[in-house]
Write an enzyme that holds these catalytic residues in place. Structure first.
Site, PDB file in Angstrom:
ATOM      1  N   THR A  37      43.366 -28.268   7.824  1.00  0.00           N
ATOM      2  CA  THR A  37      42.495 -29.092   8.666  1.00  0.00           C
ATOM      3  C   THR A  37      43.168 -30.453   8.810  1.00  0.00           C
ATOM      4  OG1 THR A  37      41.307 -30.117   6.820  1.00  0.00           O
ATOM      5  CG2 THR A  37      40.467 -27.974   7.612  1.00  0.00           C
ATOM      6  N   THR A 131      32.468 -32.739  -7.964  1.00  0.00           N
ATOM      7  CA  THR A 131      32.438 -34.193  -7.863  1.00  0.00           C
ATOM      8  C   THR A 131      31.273 -34.777  -8.658  1.00  0.00           C
ATOM      9  OG1 THR A 131      32.038 -35.998  -6.298  1.00  0.00           O
ATOM     10  CG2 THR A 131      31.149 -33.861  -5.684  1.00  0.00           C
ATOM     11  N   ASP A 132      31.423 -36.034  -9.066  1.00  0.00           N
ATOM     12  CA  ASP A 132      30.305 -36.711  -9.739  1.00  0.00           C
ATOM     13  C   ASP A 132      29.169 -37.024  -8.762  1.00  0.00           C
ATOM     14  OD1 ASP A 132      31.526 -38.756  -8.272  1.00  0.00           O
ATOM     15  OD2 ASP A 132      31.702 -40.153  -9.942  1.00  0.00           O
ATOM     16  N   GLU A 133      29.442 -36.909  -7.438  1.00  0.00           N
ATOM     17  CA  GLU A 133      28.398 -37.267  -6.466  1.00  0.00           C
ATOM     18  C   GLU A 133      27.206 -36.323  -6.514  1.00  0.00           C
ATOM     19  OE1 GLU A 133      29.595 -38.498  -2.615  1.00  0.00           O
ATOM     20  OE2 GLU A 133      31.396 -39.478  -3.349  1.00  0.00           O
ATOM     21  N   TYR A 156      27.488 -34.221   2.067  1.00  0.00           N
ATOM     22  CA  TYR A 156      28.667 -33.813   1.281  1.00  0.00           C
ATOM     23  C   TYR A 156      28.248 -33.449  -0.138  1.00  0.00           C
ATOM     24  CZ  TYR A 156      32.635 -34.425  -1.893  1.00  0.00           C
ATOM     25  OH  TYR A 156      33.553 -34.255  -2.905  1.00  0.00           O
ATOM     26  N   LYS A 160      28.283 -29.828  -2.211  1.00  0.00           N
ATOM     27  CA  LYS A 160      29.026 -29.597  -3.458  1.00  0.00           C
ATOM     28  C   LYS A 160      28.068 -29.165  -4.575  1.00  0.00           C
ATOM     29  CE  LYS A 160      32.907 -30.209  -4.208  1.00  0.00           C
ATOM     30  NZ  LYS A 160      34.109 -29.347  -4.054  1.00  0.00           N
ATOM     31  N   TYR A 213      31.517 -51.829   3.681  1.00  0.00           N
ATOM     32  CA  TYR A 213      30.150 -51.415   4.020  1.00  0.00           C
ATOM     33  C   TYR A 213      29.129 -52.277   3.274  1.00  0.00           C
ATOM     34  CZ  TYR A 213      32.149 -46.967   5.784  1.00  0.00           C
ATOM     35  OH  TYR A 213      32.859 -46.010   6.457  1.00  0.00           O
ATOM     36  N   GLY A 289      22.227 -43.914   3.257  1.00  0.00           N
ATOM     37  CA  GLY A 289      22.078 -43.201   1.972  1.00  0.00           C
ATOM     38  C   GLY A 289      23.154 -43.556   0.960  1.00  0.00           C
TER      39      GLY A 289
HETATM   40  P1  NAD Z   1      41.036 -33.381   0.968  1.00  0.00           P
HETATM   41  O1  NAD Z   1      40.063 -33.536   2.085  1.00  0.00           O
HETATM   42  O2  NAD Z   1      42.180 -34.316   0.851  1.00  0.00           O
HETATM   43  O3  NAD Z   1      41.648 -31.902   0.983  1.00  0.00           O
HETATM   44  C1  NAD Z   1      40.873 -30.777   1.248  1.00  0.00           C
HETATM   45  C2  NAD Z   1      41.826 -29.626   1.561  1.00  0.00           C
HETATM   46  O4  NAD Z   1      41.029 -28.457   1.820  1.00  0.00           O
HETATM   47  C3  NAD Z   1      42.674 -29.868   2.810  1.00  0.00           C
HETATM   48  O5  NAD Z   1      44.012 -29.500   2.554  1.00  0.00           O
HETATM   49  C4  NAD Z   1      42.057 -28.950   3.860  1.00  0.00           C
HETATM   50  O6  NAD Z   1      42.995 -28.469   4.824  1.00  0.00           O
HETATM   51  C5  NAD Z   1      41.517 -27.824   2.996  1.00  0.00           C
HETATM   52  N1  NAD Z   1      40.396 -27.129   3.651  1.00  0.00           N
HETATM   53  C6  NAD Z   1      39.301 -27.692   4.223  1.00  0.00           C
HETATM   54  N2  NAD Z   1      38.516 -26.739   4.757  1.00  0.00           N
HETATM   55  C7  NAD Z   1      39.112 -25.551   4.479  1.00  0.00           C
HETATM   56  C8  NAD Z   1      38.778 -24.202   4.756  1.00  0.00           C
HETATM   57  N3  NAD Z   1      37.655 -23.884   5.441  1.00  0.00           N
HETATM   58  N4  NAD Z   1      39.589 -23.217   4.312  1.00  0.00           N
HETATM   59  C9  NAD Z   1      40.727 -23.528   3.635  1.00  0.00           C
HETATM   60  N5  NAD Z   1      41.106 -24.797   3.368  1.00  0.00           N
HETATM   61  C10 NAD Z   1      40.304 -25.798   3.775  1.00  0.00           C
HETATM   62  O7  NAD Z   1      40.141 -33.402  -0.345  1.00  0.00           O
HETATM   63  P2  NAD Z   1      40.494 -33.949  -1.800  1.00  0.00           P
HETATM   64  O8  NAD Z   1      40.128 -35.363  -1.889  1.00  0.00           O
HETATM   65  O9  NAD Z   1      41.852 -33.504  -2.152  1.00  0.00           O
HETATM   66  O10 NAD Z   1      39.421 -33.127  -2.649  1.00  0.00           O
HETATM   67  C11 NAD Z   1      39.754 -31.829  -3.127  1.00  0.00           C
HETATM   68  C12 NAD Z   1      38.595 -31.303  -3.938  1.00  0.00           C
HETATM   69  O11 NAD Z   1      38.337 -32.172  -5.032  1.00  0.00           O
HETATM   70  C13 NAD Z   1      37.283 -31.203  -3.150  1.00  0.00           C
HETATM   71  O12 NAD Z   1      36.623 -30.033  -3.526  1.00  0.00           O
HETATM   72  C14 NAD Z   1      36.514 -32.435  -3.579  1.00  0.00           C
HETATM   73  O13 NAD Z   1      35.127 -32.213  -3.520  1.00  0.00           O
HETATM   74  C15 NAD Z   1      36.985 -32.594  -5.013  1.00  0.00           C
HETATM   75  N6  NAD Z   1      36.948 -33.979  -5.523  1.00  0.00           N
HETATM   76  C16 NAD Z   1      37.654 -34.959  -4.883  1.00  0.00           C
HETATM   77  C17 NAD Z   1      37.610 -36.251  -5.401  1.00  0.00           C
HETATM   78  C18 NAD Z   1      38.327 -37.387  -4.724  1.00  0.00           C
HETATM   79  O14 NAD Z   1      38.088 -38.545  -5.071  1.00  0.00           O
HETATM   80  N7  NAD Z   1      39.227 -37.134  -3.787  1.00  0.00           N
HETATM   81  C19 NAD Z   1      36.856 -36.538  -6.544  1.00  0.00           C
HETATM   82  C20 NAD Z   1      36.153 -35.493  -7.141  1.00  0.00           C
HETATM   83  C21 NAD Z   1      36.217 -34.218  -6.632  1.00  0.00           C
HETATM   84  O1  DAU Z   2      33.030 -39.775  -6.517  1.00  0.00           O
HETATM   85  C1  DAU Z   2      33.896 -38.753  -6.094  1.00  0.00           C
HETATM   86  C2  DAU Z   2      33.982 -38.775  -4.588  1.00  0.00           C
HETATM   87  O2  DAU Z   2      34.718 -39.934  -4.235  1.00  0.00           O
HETATM   88  C3  DAU Z   2      34.630 -37.530  -4.008  1.00  0.00           C
HETATM   89  O3  DAU Z   2      33.831 -36.409  -4.320  1.00  0.00           O
HETATM   90  C4  DAU Z   2      34.783 -37.664  -2.497  1.00  0.00           C
HETATM   91  O4  DAU Z   2      35.465 -36.547  -1.969  1.00  0.00           O
HETATM   92  C5  DAU Z   2      35.560 -38.920  -2.191  1.00  0.00           C
HETATM   93  O5  DAU Z   2      35.639 -39.115  -0.810  1.00  0.00           O
HETATM   94  C6  DAU Z   2      34.914 -40.143  -2.863  1.00  0.00           C
HETATM   95  O6  DAU Z   2      33.658 -40.468  -2.223  1.00  0.00           O
HETATM   96  P1  DAU Z   2      33.229 -41.981  -1.856  1.00  0.00           P
HETATM   97  O7  DAU Z   2      32.277 -41.927  -0.746  1.00  0.00           O
HETATM   98  O8  DAU Z   2      32.845 -42.745  -3.086  1.00  0.00           O
HETATM   99  O9  DAU Z   2      34.679 -42.550  -1.397  1.00  0.00           O
HETATM  100  P2  DAU Z   2      35.111 -43.476  -0.161  1.00  0.00           P
HETATM  101  O10 DAU Z   2      36.548 -43.805  -0.378  1.00  0.00           O
HETATM  102  O11 DAU Z   2      34.704 -42.931   1.140  1.00  0.00           O
HETATM  103  O12 DAU Z   2      34.252 -44.800  -0.416  1.00  0.00           O
HETATM  104  C7  DAU Z   2      34.383 -45.532  -1.624  1.00  0.00           C
HETATM  105  C8  DAU Z   2      33.431 -46.719  -1.532  1.00  0.00           C
HETATM  106  O13 DAU Z   2      33.903 -47.621  -0.527  1.00  0.00           O
HETATM  107  C9  DAU Z   2      32.018 -46.332  -1.120  1.00  0.00           C
HETATM  108  O14 DAU Z   2      31.079 -47.181  -1.797  1.00  0.00           O
HETATM  109  C10 DAU Z   2      31.983 -46.633   0.375  1.00  0.00           C
HETATM  110  C11 DAU Z   2      32.932 -47.816   0.515  1.00  0.00           C
HETATM  111  N1  DAU Z   2      33.660 -47.887   1.805  1.00  0.00           N
HETATM  112  C12 DAU Z   2      34.343 -46.795   2.221  1.00  0.00           C
HETATM  113  C13 DAU Z   2      35.008 -46.788   3.425  1.00  0.00           C
HETATM  114  C14 DAU Z   2      35.749 -45.564   3.905  1.00  0.00           C
HETATM  115  C15 DAU Z   2      33.669 -49.046   2.538  1.00  0.00           C
HETATM  116  O15 DAU Z   2      33.062 -50.079   2.118  1.00  0.00           O
HETATM  117  N2  DAU Z   2      34.337 -49.059   3.733  1.00  0.00           N
HETATM  118  C16 DAU Z   2      35.001 -47.989   4.209  1.00  0.00           C
HETATM  119  O16 DAU Z   2      35.575 -48.060   5.328  1.00  0.00           O
END
Ligand code: NAD
Ligand code: DAU
Length: 348
Positions: A37, A131-133, A156, A160, A213, A289
């Protein structure tokens, strides 16, 4: 050789997990299944693509027929499931995409795994990366433990939470061995620049506004992505069946304080006068939210499995900024096309 399926391995966290497993375990054949994606990028894995014990498969986890035939062909002994729609802001605009991939896609994998092993699960494992969310939001005090009740607030996190519940249900109903980990916010190389840290790094490089934000007083617990990958390795190999492990950085930051630290480090690395990047900070409309605070109690994984983060936040942030500055081509590739459209819709 054991066949191990890693889903979402072309994404941010997944690519670090694939690299770690391919390099550390020559006795595993790692199959990386990813739909590529907007968030999936094979440039993340250039250094492992020629390895003997690695195969990339382009495919969608929402396609049950395809998933069943893949499991039939390769008889995966274990699944490490990361594929997901992962960005909260996108989930607010398009919740259905999150239901499809995160819930239905997970169920397809569980069903295929159940079918090929036909209830004989010895030495098998389904590992769901979560995720912790799912725990919702904290007030000013307290920490998320593994016993905290699920209380998701965004589409989201609701998707999860649902997929976590299905994984548990397959464990209880069909005896499928599973483990789940719930991690806090990751940062590091290869993160798509829609998330706070890489978005702001990219905007600072390009002298664009930094859209904070609300009042910026939201708190997240940040963990370097390679420390998450190391935790996943430990949970996969040593985590107890049917257990959940919280993973976090012991590292809480209010968004606005983090952004100011990032601005300072960027000014130094770009050779700009201190204060230049901070001038780009712009307070914008809040996320609907918006969870106030996440903070993980990671004492279980620390005491049971001996895991702890290896870098401080200042070190990890420095390494992350260096990576983006050294990989401008990667940034240019991922910020062309669809990204511009997303950015317009989200921020203007
Ligand atoms: P990301 O969005 O960077 O990567 C997601 C990957 O999944 C991409 O390579 C995408 O192509 C693939 N994908 C999406 N839809 C798909 C489908 N239908 N079939 C096959 N592949 C598909 O996400 P990330 O940040 O690397 O997160 C990976 C995992 O870890 C997720 O499950 C997320 O919930 C979890 N997680 C992420 C974080 C974080 O901070 N990034 C924290 C805690 C948990
Ligand atoms: O806690 C784990 C999660 O962390 C993962 O499960 C998610 O996949 C990952 O995206 C992340 O979620 P958040 O929503 O916490 O991450 P994000 O980087 O989008 O935002 C972090 C904080 O920053 C949040 O309080 C929103 C704020 N923010 C984010 C963006 C993109 C801003 O203030 N401005 C922005 O443009």
């Amino acid at each position: 050789m054991k066949n191990i399926l890693i889903t979402g391995g072309a994404g941010f966290v997944g690519s670090h997990v694939v690299r770690l497993f391919v390099n550390s375990y020559p006795n595993y054949h790692i199959f990386n299944l990813d739909a590529l994606t907007y968030a999936g990028n094979l440039e993340n894995l250039k250094d492992v693509e020629q390895k003997q014990n690695y195969t990339f498969i382009k495919g969608d986890i929402t396609d049950a027929t395809f998933i069943n035939s893949l499991f039939e062909a390769h008889q995966f002994a274990a699944v490490i499931h990361l594929a997901a729609e992962s960005h909260v802001d996108r989930s607010i605009k398009e919740p259905l995409a999150f239901v499809k991939t995160n819930i239905l896609g997970t169920i397809n994998l569980l069903e295929a795994f159940k079918t090929i092993w036909n209830h004989d699960f010895s030495e098998k494992r389904f590992y769901h990366i979560s995720t912790d969310e799912v725990y919702g939001t904290l007030g000013a005090t307290g920490l998320f433990t593994e016993a905290t009740a699920y209380d998701p607030n965004s589409p989201y996190s609701a998707s999860k939470a649902s997929s976590d519940h299905f994984v548990r249900a397959y464990g209880e109903t069909y005896g499928m061995p599973y483990v789940i980990s719930n991690c806090s916010n990751n940062y590091g190389p290869n993160q798509f620049p829609e998330k706070l840290i890489p978005l702001f790094i990219n905007n600072i490089i390009n002298n664009k506004p930094l859209p904070v934000y609300g009042d910026g007083n939201y708190t997240r617990d940040w963990l370097y992505v390679i420390d998450h990958a190391n935790a996943i390795d430990l949970v996969f190999h040593k985590g107890k069946n049917k257990e959940t492990y919280n993973i976090g950085g012991f590292n809480e930051w209010k968004n606005i304080d983090l952004v100011k630290l990032l601005c300072k480090q960027m000014d130094v690395k770009l050779g700009r006068p201190l204060g230049t990047s901070e001038e780009l900070i712009t307070y914008v409309k809040d996320r609907p939210g918006h969870d106030l605070r996440y903070a993980i109690d990671a004492s279980k994984i620390k005491s049971e499995l001996g895991w702890q983060p290896s870098v401080t936040f200042e070190e990890g942030l420095g390494l992350t900024i260096n990576w983006y500055l050294e990989n401008k081509e990667w940034l240019n590739h991922v910020t062309s096309g669809e990204y511009q459209d997303y950015y317009e819709k989200q921020y203007t």
